[in-house]
Design a protein around this motif. Structure first.
Motif, PDB file in Angstrom:
ATOM      1  N   ARG A  96      25.779 -29.235  34.359  1.00  0.00           N
ATOM      2  CA  ARG A  96      26.773 -28.597  33.486  1.00  0.00           C
ATOM      3  C   ARG A  96      27.004 -29.397  32.209  1.00  0.00           C
ATOM      4  NH1 ARG A  96      29.260 -31.612  37.188  1.00  0.00           N
ATOM      5  NH2 ARG A  96      31.090 -32.868  36.581  1.00  0.00           N
ATOM      6  N   LEU A  97      26.579 -30.681  32.211  1.00  0.00           N
ATOM      7  CA  LEU A  97      26.787 -31.546  31.045  1.00  0.00           C
ATOM      8  C   LEU A  97      25.630 -31.486  30.052  1.00  0.00           C
ATOM      9  CD1 LEU A  97      28.119 -34.657  32.993  1.00  0.00           C
ATOM     10  CD2 LEU A  97      29.471 -32.890  31.859  1.00  0.00           C
ATOM     11  N   ILE A  98      24.493 -30.920  30.460  1.00  0.00           N
ATOM     12  CA  ILE A  98      23.314 -30.822  29.591  1.00  0.00           C
ATOM     13  C   ILE A  98      23.531 -29.703  28.574  1.00  0.00           C
ATOM     14  CG2 ILE A  98      20.821 -30.449  29.494  1.00  0.00           C
ATOM     15  CD1 ILE A  98      21.578 -33.030  30.864  1.00  0.00           C
ATOM     16  N   THR A  99      23.305 -30.018  27.311  1.00  0.00           N
ATOM     17  CA  THR A  99      23.492 -29.009  26.258  1.00  0.00           C
ATOM     18  C   THR A  99      22.205 -28.667  25.505  1.00  0.00           C
ATOM     19  OG1 THR A  99      24.091 -30.728  24.644  1.00  0.00           O
ATOM     20  CG2 THR A  99      25.891 -29.697  25.891  1.00  0.00           C
ATOM     21  N   GLU A 100      21.158 -29.496  25.654  1.00  0.00           N
ATOM     22  CA  GLU A 100      19.931 -29.272  24.890  1.00  0.00           C
ATOM     23  C   GLU A 100      18.701 -29.374  25.782  1.00  0.00           C
ATOM     24  OE1 GLU A 100      19.704 -31.312  21.050  1.00  0.00           O
ATOM     25  OE2 GLU A 100      21.746 -32.000  21.393  1.00  0.00           O
ATOM     26  N   LEU A 101      17.766 -28.455  25.608  1.00  0.00           N
ATOM     27  CA  LEU A 101      16.502 -28.447  26.333  1.00  0.00           C
ATOM     28  C   LEU A 101      15.359 -28.317  25.341  1.00  0.00           C
ATOM     29  CD1 LEU A 101      14.716 -28.245  28.882  1.00  0.00           C
ATOM     30  CD2 LEU A 101      15.128 -25.769  28.850  1.00  0.00           C
ATOM     31  N   TYR A 102      14.444 -29.292  25.367  1.00  0.00           N
ATOM     32  CA  TYR A 102      13.288 -29.259  24.476  1.00  0.00           C
ATOM     33  C   TYR A 102      12.011 -29.287  25.306  1.00  0.00           C
ATOM     34  CZ  TYR A 102      16.472 -30.445  20.665  1.00  0.00           C
ATOM     35  OH  TYR A 102      17.486 -30.432  19.749  1.00  0.00           O
ATOM     36  N   ILE A 103      11.373 -28.149  25.424  1.00  0.00           N
ATOM     37  CA  ILE A 103      10.012 -28.095  25.961  1.00  0.00           C
ATOM     38  C   ILE A 103       9.158 -27.594  24.810  1.00  0.00           C
ATOM     39  CG2 ILE A 103       8.560 -27.313  27.876  1.00  0.00           C
ATOM     40  CD1 ILE A 103      10.982 -26.739  29.487  1.00  0.00           C
ATOM     41  N   ALA A 104       9.111 -28.430  23.788  1.00  0.00           N
ATOM     42  CA  ALA A 104       8.490 -28.027  22.522  1.00  0.00           C
ATOM     43  C   ALA A 104       7.084 -28.564  22.368  1.00  0.00           C
ATOM     44  CB  ALA A 104       9.343 -28.519  21.349  1.00  0.00           C
ATOM     45  N   HIS A 105       6.735 -29.592  23.146  1.00  0.00           N
ATOM     46  CA  HIS A 105       5.400 -30.170  23.104  1.00  0.00           C
ATOM     47  C   HIS A 105       4.957 -30.402  24.543  1.00  0.00           C
ATOM     48  CE1 HIS A 105       5.777 -30.911  18.809  1.00  0.00           C
ATOM     49  NE2 HIS A 105       6.972 -31.371  19.052  1.00  0.00           N
TER      50      HIS A 105
END
Length: 514
Positions: A96-105
């Motif tokens: 619930r504390l995670i605000t950003e997800l990057y699976i960009a590479h």
């Protein structure tokens, strides 16, 4: 019998630090290292788990870096499963504390005894499984970048009813994106949308975006855009401030709509082979709020330069690299912009020293491949731009060591803590030890394979009636060979980013993928 050295970990210097200090350090570690340090001792296990509480972002660009040096797992699949299980365990408590997800590479993997196909399969599997875990437990995401994942019908359901707070969304291949009316209705706070490598995207979904909140739209490598459909959707985004279109086909109608986006502050159109009639449809009369303008390899008309100079008085960054029909007279017009700080005229072959004399108060100048520029023109830049920090002279074949001697004299006479970075690959400058000693000038050479210097003569601006057949031939020959090798290399060179990021608002390297 060989003696075994026993390391007294309890008395290690790092254990002098209190728990708060160690937790602060642990929060900066990649996820795989957070997991590893749990096996050091009981104290570190407790502190490492507590440090997850401060983690706000999951980023696969370094998530798996170095993990396969660990020999505790018999197979690559074993360690992937271990990491995923650990992630699920932690996210079930702290998701619930995670605000950003990057699976960009693709996740950085060092896979011994693993071919390219196997590596890709493992990477795809990991990314897919991680995405499912994150979407299951992280309901407060505001920024999602899943541009390397193919979102199919099943994956699309993971979005449904979750992450209502999304404000930034970056997508790659997304199943039937243009028909996702209800999908975008679930995210009324969305203000940033970036679309990568989507060959089914025609632009229909732009009509479903929340028009009042949308401020940034970036479209890359989408070659099947329908000009009228895209333009209709774009026209509804009345509050758009940042528009970027690259490696995608757009037409006359879209250009006309762009001309009426009165709130635009950043406009970038590049890596696009444009026809003359399409270019002519772009006007700058209403774009009075523009601060950053990039039209690389754009078939400019003389009216474009006049309109930019008259109406776009807020521009601080201007990129007209590879501009067709641009010459000294055109450069004189646009350099009248009062706030201009960064200028890119790379491969504008009609520019000479005479055009450079009008440039003043620049902080960055890129003029790579301008073969008619000499030491005299560059020295004038140094005199009239004392705050210059970036100067790209790559493949300006008439630049010699005389330029460095003048630059050194100018910098010695003016007390400044700013360092001038000068890129000199392909010039006549011969480096010696003395070139490496000056505190205010840094000469940089870069290596890369294949570079094309065009042999054809520059086409003057008077030749605006050139027929379409010749224009298409010229564009193909000029852009594909020249742009294909040099521009890709240039945009992937991180060393110039600290300066150009500052001058070209909010421009990050992940924007250069295509």
């Amino acid at each position: 019998m060989e003696e075994t050295q026993v390391y007294d970990f309890q008395n290690a210097p790092i254990n002098i630090l209190n728990d708060d200090c160690l937790k602060h350090i642990f929060q900066f570690l990649p996820i795989v290292d957070k997991i590893r340090i749990e096996r050091v001792c009981k104290r570190w296990r407790v502190l490492s788990k507590d440090s997850w509480y401060t983690m706000k972002k999951i980023d696969t660009s370094y998530l798996l870096q170095g993990m396969f040096s660990n020999t505790c797992f018999p197979t690559h699949h074993g360690i992937i499963e271990f990491i995923l299980n650990k992630m699920e365990e932690m996210l079930s408590r702290y998701g619930r504390l995670i605000t950003e997800l990057y699976i960009a590479h693709p996740a950085t993997m060092s896979l011994p005894n693993c071919n390219i196909i196997q590596k890709q399969e493992l990477t795809d599997k990991f990314n897919k499984e991680l995405f499912k875990i994150v979407m299951k437990y992280c309901s407060n995401l505001t920024n999602i970048n899943v541009s390397v994942i193919t979102i199919d019908e099943e994956d699309k359901q993971l979005f449904k009813g979750r992450c209502k707070k999304i404000t930034r969304l970056t997508l790659g291949t997304f199943y039937n994106l243009d028909e996702q009316k209800t999908f975008f209705q679930e995210y009324p706070q969305l203000n940033y949308l970036k679309i990568f490598f989507n060959n089914t995207f025609v632009g229909k979904c732009l009509s479903y975006l929340p028009a009042q909140t949308m401020s940034t739209l970036i479209v890359r490598c989408c070659w099947n855009i329908d000009d009228i459909t895209f333009a209709m959707g774009l026209a509804k985004l009345e509050n758009l401030e940042h528009l970027e279109i690259s490696c995608s086909r757009i037409g006359k109608k879209t250009m006309e709509i762009i001309s009426n986006c009165k709130k635009l502050k950043i406009l970038r159109i590049y890596k696009h082979q444009m026809f003359l009639q399409e270019a002519a449809a772009l006007h700058f009369t209403n774009l009075i709020n523009l601060q950053t303008l990039k039209l690389a390899y754009f078939p400019f008309f003389r009216k474009h330069f006049t309109e930019i100079a008259m109406n776009c008085q807020q521009i601080t960054s201007l990129d007209i690299s590879g501009g067709h029909f641009c010459d000294d007279a055109a450069l004189k017009t646009i350099t009248a912009l009062p706030k201009l700080e960064y200028l890119n005229i790379s491969f504008v072959l009609g520019i000479t020293d005479n055009g450079l004399k009008n440039l003043k108060n620049l902080k960055g100048l890129e003029c790579s491949g301008c073969r008619n520029i000499t030491d005299n023109g560059i020295c004038k830049i140094l005199v009239f731009s004392p705050q210059l920090q970036l100067l790209d002279l790559s493949f300006c074949s008439k630049i010699t060591n005389n330029f460095y001697e003048v630059a050194k004299t100018i910098r010695d006479n003016k007390s400044s803590e700013m360092v001038l970075k000068v890129y000199i690959s392909g010039t006549q400058i011969v480096l010696t030890d003395k070139h490496k000693m000056h505190p205010a000038i840094q000469l940089i050479t870069e290596c890369f394979s294949e570079f094309y210097i065009p042999s054809h003569d520059y086409i003057p601006s008077e030749t605006l009636s050139v027929n379409m057949k010749h224009y298409q031939y010229m564009s193909s020959r000029y852009c594909k060979k020249q742009c294909g090798s040099y521009i890709i290399w240039r945009e992937e060179t991180r060393i110039r980013e600290p300066i150009s990021i500052t001058l070209v608002t909010n421009y990050t390297l992940d924007d250069c993928r295509c």
